[in-house]
Design a protein around this motif. Sequence first.
Motif, short mmCIF file in Angstrom:
data_model
loop_
_atom_site.label_atom_id
_atom_site.label_comp_id
_atom_site.label_asym_id
_atom_site.label_seq_id
_atom_site.Cartn_x
_atom_site.Cartn_y
_atom_site.Cartn_z
N THR A 819 0.80 -1.22 0.00
CA THR A 819 0.00 0.00 0.00
C THR A 819 0.84 1.27 0.00
N LYS A 820 2.13 1.19 -0.26
CA LYS A 820 2.95 2.40 -0.35
C LYS A 820 2.45 3.29 -1.49
N ASP A 821 2.70 4.61 -1.38
CA ASP A 821 2.38 5.51 -2.49
C ASP A 821 3.49 5.46 -3.53
N ASP A 822 3.37 6.27 -4.57
CA ASP A 822 4.34 6.20 -5.67
C ASP A 822 5.73 6.62 -5.25
N ASP A 823 5.87 7.34 -4.15
CA ASP A 823 7.18 7.78 -3.66
C ASP A 823 7.72 6.89 -2.57
N GLY A 824 7.04 5.81 -2.28
CA GLY A 824 7.52 4.87 -1.26
C GLY A 824 7.06 5.20 0.15
N GLY A 825 6.16 6.17 0.30
CA GLY A 825 5.64 6.50 1.62
C GLY A 825 4.57 5.53 2.05
N GLU A 826 4.58 5.15 3.34
CA GLU A 826 3.59 4.22 3.87
C GLU A 826 2.27 4.95 4.13
N ARG A 827 1.17 4.23 3.96
CA ARG A 827 -0.16 4.79 4.24
C ARG A 827 -0.70 4.36 5.60
N TYR A 828 -0.34 3.17 6.04
CA TYR A 828 -0.83 2.63 7.31
C TYR A 828 0.35 2.64 8.30
#
Length: 898
Positions: A819-828
């Motif tokens: 579920t990471k975003d396109d920049d590799g940031g976690e959402r949960y």
Amino acid sequence: MSRKPYNKRDMNGVATPNYNNGVSNPMMSTPEFKVRLFLFVACLWHLWVLALFGASAPGHNQQIATTSSTDNDTSKNAVSSPAAAMSNARLNLRSVLDRVDVMGYGPTHPRVAVVIVGEDKEDLIASIKSVYANTDINRIFVVCAVLDGHQEDPEFVRELRNVDNGSVPHWHGIRADVHLPGTNQAAQEDDPHSKEIHVMFNPTRLGVAASRLDAVEFVQILEKKHISAGFKSLDEDLILLLMQGGAQLKSHNWLAETTSALIVPPPILGFKDESLAMKVANAVSFHTEGFGKRTSFDEKFSPIITEATADEINLSNGHSFPTPALNGAAVALRLDTFANLPAQDPSLMDPWTANLDLSLNLWLCADGIDIIEEVEVSPPMVENPTTTLNPDQAARFAAVWMDEMLQQKFFQAYSSTWTRLDWETKVTKVKQSATTPSDLARRCRSFEWYAKEVNPNLSKILEMGGWEHDHEKEIAEKQNVSKEAEKETHNLKPPPLLERKDEEEKNPPPVNDIPDLAGHDKKKPSKPLRPENLNIVSQAKPINIEFEDASDGHEAHPHLGAMDENGHVGYIHDETALRKNPPTLKIDDEQMAKFCKSRDDNYKMMHNRIVVDMEYDKKMEDSGVKRDKIFCLVYTIDSGHPKIPNILETWGPKCDGFMVGSNKTDPSLGTVNILHEGPEEYNNIWQKVRSMWSYIYDNYYERYDWFHIGGDDLFLLIENLRLYLESEEIKTASNGGIYLPDGTETTQTPLLLGRRFAYMGDLNDIFDSGGSGYTMNKAALKLLVTEGFVNYFPHAHTFSEDTMVAKVLRKMGVLPYDTKDDDGGERYMPFMPGHHWSYRLPKDPMNSKDWYAKYSINIKEGAEHCSPRSVAFHYVKGENMKRLFALAYGLCPKEYLD
């Protein structure tokens, strides 16, 4: 005893001279040497203390006990007590120190009770020697040898006593040892062994099944005596190893491998309370068949060797795979698992029939059987083994495990010589017997499920017609009606779909403009799925998302439902009440100033990084487009109810549906008393969550698109969650990974969304952390409830519900989605925002004591760790729930932000 200072022991326990001859070394008197000696002692003193207690581990010198099947009950229960010679000092120290921790066994490393049944004395001795040669003696609880069809034999007992005294190579922890003949008896007493072997003699042959049951009963009696004497903790769940006489263990790692398969430790490294280990009701069959092969049986219930499928092997990289039946040489399972199997038949004399019965018990009423490739055993040499069922046995298996239609089909496949009257007579006799278990249909899975999902070699039984089918066939033949005749009397045209297919083959459509069967163009998303996620999605099979009733009348767990505040069963919670009538957010001026003026790391992450996309949410609401509906589910207990108002005043009303699963119903809080198997305790959250998800599916499934679950310290940003769930990426993933859905689909690809962790760093064992919660679409929830809960770990008790959900779905091909975003940031997020703002990875995560670093998968550090549109945070307690809400939704007055 005292020992001369110039003697030491070699690996065999034999005293050897010290060749220093008492001459001192001048280097030993230098200051440098003294400093080094001090450091050496400081580093190793605690290991010496543990070694001291390790040497005293066995601690109860009992003679080899013998039991005859002709003995009365008193003699059968007469087991030796701990030796009176044990010193009071040792006993006092054991009362101060936790013996389980000192000795290295306990909830996560239990001891093993070995039961070996055979008719040949030499075979039994060979099996027992192999146990001692390949097992840490500190982890042997008892070895129970059953000599079936023999009178008591003192010479046989003496030979086993020599084995118990250490005359064969054996292990103390990682130290190999042997007490050679002629070794000084006093030296042997200095390294005492507990006397673990117990012999049972059956003058009249009882058979394998009855002998096993008698031996296990003895083990349970011995276990109770150890518990009452303080020599065994209630948290230590013994492993039971059943061996056939003559089978021999081949490697020293068998106990470690089977323990990890039967007793799953807490998933968080460094967890102090080992009693929270998960205990699985499965079994491990020791390998004899060859690489990738296993034991199965055909429609006549005769054993055959088959190959595991590539999917089954690849699921664990070849480490383990399921087997439909036990080969019988050796099988390990928890003692409680064996004791709770409901349909064991003591009349089964031969190894194959007894193992077949045990196999069906394990698959249909427990959690199945696995083969671990590294756990091997040399099979016994048996001439002309019995591998077929006699008529009475066949009728018994059919009557116990099959419904009436399958009984008819089995009869058709099994025999062409019996008459139908003989068969029905035998089956009826079994059903009327007082020893035949009843109510298995409610307690266990169906034999049809076993034939379809576990043992495809039984497909012939499923394909057979019952007696009603044969009667209809006979009538049809008399009337000379056949399908071929019907085709000749009707001028059938090719179906329209086939005509269209012919046209498409002549004039194929462009590759990028493929029409579907309804004539619409399939559209691709603006950006394809990442390769890893496409691979994850492609492994899951699409599920028909039409509701299917799985409650079976709400008469058994996990579908018993809920109780209202007055204790009446059948309560249905109004999940929309909170959204319709949300409470007022109460933050006074003093609190607001405190929330907004502090410039800690939580403020920095929420103010400088996290964005709630209100603009998108308003645009979609104004457009009139149908929005995805989200059901939010929180679990707690009555002592956690004071935490719920903070959720009700903040993010809870933003959910389309909301409920709190608890052990007490309070409509004002939205808490619901969910009935579940087992006690209401932390170590049983798995059973509670099974019942919660079943309750949600039974009552709300058709009204919602997504379902999110978390604890009472969860903080959700619903707008960001809805933005993510309605994105092209997730819509495409739910539709198989290539095309966007058009709204006409009746099937859906199951998705499990959350913060992925790799258990112990193992990328083949990924689960979604329960801290920030996880989100499932309709297909995943339906698959989990209607198939997963029914077939996998139905009676396991553990707090680790997040790993269990992932394990169950993984068995059905559904893996946690990245579920990471396109920049590799976690959402949960598994922690508070400030923790992620300041957290930095250790230099070597895999060898660090930092469990979070080891479990995490390619995470970023600092602010970039969190996606700007994060959806969840964890460990949000007390007034921090309102603070994060105020920071996220811009409630802080401007003067506090300057």
